[in-house]
Structures are given as structure tokens and as C-alpha cells.
Design a protein around this motif. Structure first.
Motif, PDB file in Angstrom:
ATOM      1  N   LYS A   4       0.810  -1.210   0.000  1.00 32.90           N
ATOM      2  CA  LYS A   4       0.000   0.000   0.000  1.00 32.90           C
ATOM      3  C   LYS A   4       0.847   1.265   0.000  1.00 32.90           C
ATOM      4  N   ALA A   5       1.977   1.238   0.705  1.00 32.30           N
ATOM      5  CA  ALA A   5       2.782   2.456   0.830  1.00 32.30           C
ATOM      6  C   ALA A   5       4.268   2.148   0.834  1.00 32.30           C
ATOM      7  N   SER A   6       5.015   3.053   0.264  1.00 29.89           N
ATOM      8  CA  SER A   6       6.472   3.020   0.322  1.00 29.89           C
ATOM      9  C   SER A   6       6.918   4.231   1.127  1.00 29.89           C
ATOM     10  N   VAL A   7       7.701   3.988   2.164  1.00 30.51           N
ATOM     11  CA  VAL A   7       8.235   5.062   2.988  1.00 30.51           C
ATOM     12  C   VAL A   7       9.705   5.239   2.608  1.00 30.51           C
ATOM     13  N   ILE A   8      10.032   6.408   2.084  1.00 36.43           N
ATOM     14  CA  ILE A   8      11.385   6.681   1.621  1.00 36.43           C
ATOM     15  C   ILE A   8      12.105   7.541   2.650  1.00 36.43           C
ATOM     16  N   LEU A  26       9.216   0.773  12.062  1.00 37.12           N
ATOM     17  CA  LEU A  26       8.895  -0.644  12.260  1.00 37.12           C
ATOM     18  C   LEU A  26       7.799  -0.851  13.297  1.00 37.12           C
ATOM     19  N   SER A  27       7.547   0.142  14.138  1.00 41.54           N
ATOM     20  CA  SER A  27       6.497   0.007  15.152  1.00 41.54           C
ATOM     21  C   SER A  27       5.189   0.676  14.724  1.00 41.54           C
ATOM     22  N   GLN A  28       5.050   0.971  13.447  1.00 44.00           N
ATOM     23  CA  GLN A  28       3.807   1.569  12.951  1.00 44.00           C
ATOM     24  C   GLN A  28       2.628   0.629  13.194  1.00 44.00           C
ATOM     25  N   SER A  29       1.447   1.184  13.268  1.00 45.61           N
ATOM     26  CA  SER A  29       0.235   0.400  13.535  1.00 45.61           C
ATOM     27  C   SER A  29      -0.283  -0.321  12.291  1.00 45.61           C
ATOM     28  N   VAL A  30       0.377  -0.149  11.167  1.00 47.44           N
ATOM     29  CA  VAL A  30       0.013  -0.815   9.911  1.00 47.44           C
ATOM     30  C   VAL A  30       0.786  -2.126   9.820  1.00 47.44           C
ATOM     31  N   ALA A  31       0.164  -3.169   9.294  1.00 45.47           N
ATOM     32  CA  ALA A  31       0.837  -4.459   9.132  1.00 45.47           C
ATOM     33  C   ALA A  31       2.064  -4.305   8.237  1.00 45.47           C
ATOM     34  N   LYS A  32       3.156  -4.946   8.608  1.00 46.58           N
ATOM     35  CA  LYS A  32       4.406  -4.816   7.855  1.00 46.58           C
ATOM     36  C   LYS A  32       4.278  -5.260   6.403  1.00 46.58           C
ATOM     37  N   LYS A  33       3.354  -6.152   6.123  1.00 47.07           N
ATOM     38  CA  LYS A  33       3.153  -6.611   4.747  1.00 47.07           C
ATOM     39  C   LYS A  33       2.552  -5.520   3.851  1.00 47.07           C
ATOM     40  N   ASP A  34       1.991  -4.486   4.473  1.00 49.60           N
ATOM     41  CA  ASP A  34       1.317  -3.427   3.721  1.00 49.60           C
ATOM     42  C   ASP A  34       2.210  -2.243   3.362  1.00 49.60           C
ATOM     43  N   ASP A  92      15.749  10.896   8.245  1.00 56.71           N
ATOM     44  CA  ASP A  92      16.416  10.028   9.211  1.00 56.71           C
ATOM     45  C   ASP A  92      16.485  10.622  10.607  1.00 56.71           C
ATOM     46  N   ASP A  93      16.224  11.902  10.735  1.00 56.96           N
ATOM     47  CA  ASP A  93      16.225  12.527  12.065  1.00 56.96           C
ATOM     48  C   ASP A  93      14.809  12.800  12.564  1.00 56.96           C
ATOM     49  N   CYS A  94      13.838  12.123  11.974  1.00 57.98           N
ATOM     50  CA  CYS A  94      12.436  12.266  12.384  1.00 57.98           C
ATOM     51  C   CYS A  94      11.946  10.986  13.050  1.00 57.98           C
ATOM     52  N   ILE A  95      11.042  11.143  13.979  1.00 59.48           N
ATOM     53  CA  ILE A  95      10.451  10.007  14.685  1.00 59.48           C
ATOM     54  C   ILE A  95       8.946  10.020  14.423  1.00 59.48           C
ATOM     55  N   PRO A  96       8.489   9.327  13.376  1.00 60.76           N
ATOM     56  CA  PRO A  96       7.044   9.292  13.106  1.00 60.76           C
ATOM     57  C   PRO A  96       6.281   8.622  14.250  1.00 60.76           C
ATOM     58  N   GLN A  97       5.151   9.204  14.599  1.00 60.57           N
ATOM     59  CA  GLN A  97       4.316   8.618  15.643  1.00 60.57           C
ATOM     60  C   GLN A  97       3.772   7.270  15.174  1.00 60.57           C
ATOM     61  N   LYS A  98       3.370   6.446  16.132  1.00 61.37           N
ATOM     62  CA  LYS A  98       2.944   5.076  15.842  1.00 61.37           C
ATOM     63  C   LYS A  98       1.827   4.994  14.798  1.00 61.37           C
ATOM     64  N   GLY A  99       0.904   5.934  14.772  1.00 63.16           N
ATOM     65  CA  GLY A  99      -0.209   5.904  13.827  1.00 63.16           C
ATOM     66  C   GLY A  99       0.021   6.718  12.559  1.00 63.16           C
ATOM     67  N   TRP A 100       1.242   7.184  12.346  1.00 67.39           N
ATOM     68  CA  TRP A 100       1.571   8.055  11.218  1.00 67.39           C
ATOM     69  C   TRP A 100       1.156   7.450   9.879  1.00 67.39           C
ATOM     70  N   LEU A 101       1.629   6.275   9.589  1.00 68.40           N
ATOM     71  CA  LEU A 101       1.329   5.651   8.303  1.00 68.40           C
ATOM     72  C   LEU A 101      -0.140   5.249   8.188  1.00 68.40           C
ATOM     73  N   SER A 106      -5.347   6.043   5.602  1.00 69.32           N
ATOM     74  CA  SER A 106      -6.756   6.347   5.818  1.00 69.32           C
ATOM     75  C   SER A 106      -7.191   7.574   5.027  1.00 69.32           C
ATOM     76  N   ARG A 107      -6.351   8.595   5.038  1.00 69.14           N
ATOM     77  CA  ARG A 107      -6.686   9.831   4.319  1.00 69.14           C
ATOM     78  C   ARG A 107      -6.815   9.594   2.820  1.00 69.14           C
ATOM     79  N   PHE A 108      -5.926   8.794   2.259  1.00 72.17           N
ATOM     80  CA  PHE A 108      -6.003   8.495   0.829  1.00 72.17           C
ATOM     81  C   PHE A 108      -7.178   7.578   0.488  1.00 72.17           C
ATOM     82  N   GLU A 109      -7.549   6.690   1.414  1.00 71.08           N
ATOM     83  CA  GLU A 109      -8.723   5.848   1.189  1.00 71.08           C
ATOM     84  C   GLU A 109      -9.995   6.682   1.189  1.00 71.08           C
TER      85      GLU A 109
END
Length: 152
Positions: A4-8, A26-34, A92-101, A106-109
Motif C-alpha cells: 500500500k505504501a512506500s516510505v522513503i 517498524l512500530s507503525q500500527s500498519v501491518a508490515k506486509k502493507d 532520518d532525524d524524524c520520529i514518526p508517531q505510531k499511527g503516522w502511516l 486512511s486519508r487516501f482511502e
């Protein structure tokens, strides 16, 4: 199975910060397969070794080397390798929150015709009583409208 998404993530010469960013992704709330994480690094050997190490342990991480430290060029290289329908950028110096992705997906859906979105970006300014740290140049985007590539 489609991604679903590529994070660069354009990686600079700071492995300790990159480690924290990768852990947050790696700790995002989205399944790693997505989603996939694409790390683009320059010639710094510590960063290159870190990228190899995390790639060996995580099937959704890939890493590519390039001959420049330009974050824009690194993002373009990552984009060329991306397999996701949605491309997300962070630094690389950012810490995305757990629900970021999850929020991005959700917004694109909900609004499939949008071209892009931005997220709020905060820095140490919030922890220092509103004073920018010496030599601090990180973007702050609390109200939107700036579209910094560290959170887009």
C-alpha cells in the motif's frame, strides 16, 4: 499481495538518529506486509552497515547506496524503487508517531483523488520553551501549508 505504501528515508551521516527513525517506522500500527521502507544512503560506512543490518532482519526494508548526500536525489532514487501506491517521505532525524502511516493510508482511502498530504512537524522548540536551539534548522510545520519533505 500489493504494498500500500512506500516510505522513503534519505539517510545522512547519523546512524544513531537513523536507528531511532527505523525503530519508529517498524512500530507503525500498519501491518508490515502493507508497507515497505526504502533507505537511501551515501558513502558513510556506519550508515551503510546499519542499513544492511536492518534489511537482513526485516523483509519490508530495502537499502540502496548513492554517490551523493543530497536528500532530494536520495528521495528520487527511492521513488524509482518504490512499489507502493502511496509514497511517504520522512527523514532520518524524524520520529514518526505510531499511527503516522495508518493516518496517511486512511486519508487516501477517504479521498482517493488527492495528490498529496502533509503532516505536522515539531522539533525541540516545543521542549525548550519556544526557543530554537543553537544551530537548529529543523522545519516546524504545526499549522500546515509548508509541505516539508520530512513529513509528506
Amino acid at each position: 499481495m500489493s504494498i500500500k505504501a512506500s516510505v522513503i528515508v534519505p539517510a545522512y551521516n547519523r546512524p544513531e538518529l537513523l536507528s531511532k527513525a527505523i525503530a519508529a517506522l517498524l512500530s507503525q500500527s500498519v501491518a508490515k506486509k502493507d508497507f515497505e521502507i526504502i533507505l537511501i544512503h551515501g558513502k558513510n560506512e556506519e550508515v551503510a552497515q546499519l542499513c544492511k543490518k536492518v534489511m537482513a532482519k526485516n523483509s519490508n526494508i530495502s537499502s540502496f547506496a548513492c554517490d551523493t548526500e543530497s536528500p532530494a536525489k536520495k528521495r528520487n532514487i527511492g521513488f524509482a524503487y518504490a512499489r507502493g501506491k502511496i509514497i511517504a517521505f520522512t527523514d532520518d532525524d524524524c520520529i514518526p508517531q505510531k499511527g503516522w502511516l495508518e493516518k496517511i493510508l486512511s486519508r487516501f482511502e477517504k479521498s482517493p483523488k488527492i495528490a498529496g498530504i502533509e503532516g505536522a512537524t515539531y522539533t525541540d522548540i516545543e521542549r525548550t520553551g519556544g526557543k530554537r536551539l543553537l544551530f537548529g534548522n529543523a522545519p516546524v510545520n504545526g499549522k500546515g501549508g509548508l509541505f516539508p519533505t520530512c513529513n509528506m
